[in-house]
Design an enzyme around this catalytic site. Structure first.
Site, PDB file in Angstrom:
ATOM      1  N   CYS A  64       0.140   3.818   2.749  1.00  0.00           N
ATOM      2  CA  CYS A  64       0.576   3.269   4.032  1.00  0.00           C
ATOM      3  C   CYS A  64       2.064   3.560   4.259  1.00  0.00           C
ATOM      4  CB  CYS A  64       0.364   1.756   4.093  1.00  0.00           C
ATOM      5  SG  CYS A  64      -1.356   1.254   3.941  1.00  0.00           S
ATOM      6  N   CYS A  70       0.830  -1.211   0.000  1.00  0.00           N
ATOM      7  CA  CYS A  70       0.000   0.000   0.000  1.00  0.00           C
ATOM      8  C   CYS A  70       0.869   1.268   0.000  1.00  0.00           C
ATOM      9  CB  CYS A  70      -0.914  -0.063   1.226  1.00  0.00           C
ATOM     10  SG  CYS A  70      -1.670   1.484   1.698  1.00  0.00           S
TER      11      CYS A  70
END
Length: 114
Positions: free
Chosen positions: A37, A34
């Protein structure tokens, strides 16, 4: 800031013990693949150091732990949740600036107003 202080690793196994702390708990639900993230990861680590002793900062890899993210209906990551006395009190979805997370953590530290 204490050098070497890192976010605690949250897992399906230790999650309930973790959030039932007497301190506010910030949990970052993330995954290795991600992009956002990875952007917010260093911010979460900074907060872990800055709030050491005042709050618990944890990270949960949603690819390795599925029960807790399913329980909270997490569909997008990063999702950051703040718990107090085992109860979910706040949540942020997506990569947000550090000051947003700080405000939410500060708010969780204030005594509950009745």
């Amino acid at each position: 800031m204490a050098a070497g202080t890192h976010a605690v690793e949250a897992t399906d196994a230790n999650f309930n013990d973790l959030i039932n702390s007497d301190k506010p708990v910030l949990v970052d639900f993330w995954a290795e693949w991600c992009g956002p993230c990875k952007m917010i990861g260093p911010v979460v680590e900074q907060l872990a150091g800055e709030y050491e002793g005042k709050a618990i900062v944890a990270k949960m890899d949603v690819d390795q732990n599925s029960a807790v993210p399913a329980k909270f209906g997490i569909r997008s990551i990063p999702t950051l949740m703040i718990f107090k006395n085992g109860q979910l009190i706040d949540k942020v979805i997506g990569a947000v600036p550090k000051n947003v997370l700080e405000q939410k953590l500060q708010g969780a530290m204030e005594p509950a107003t009745i």
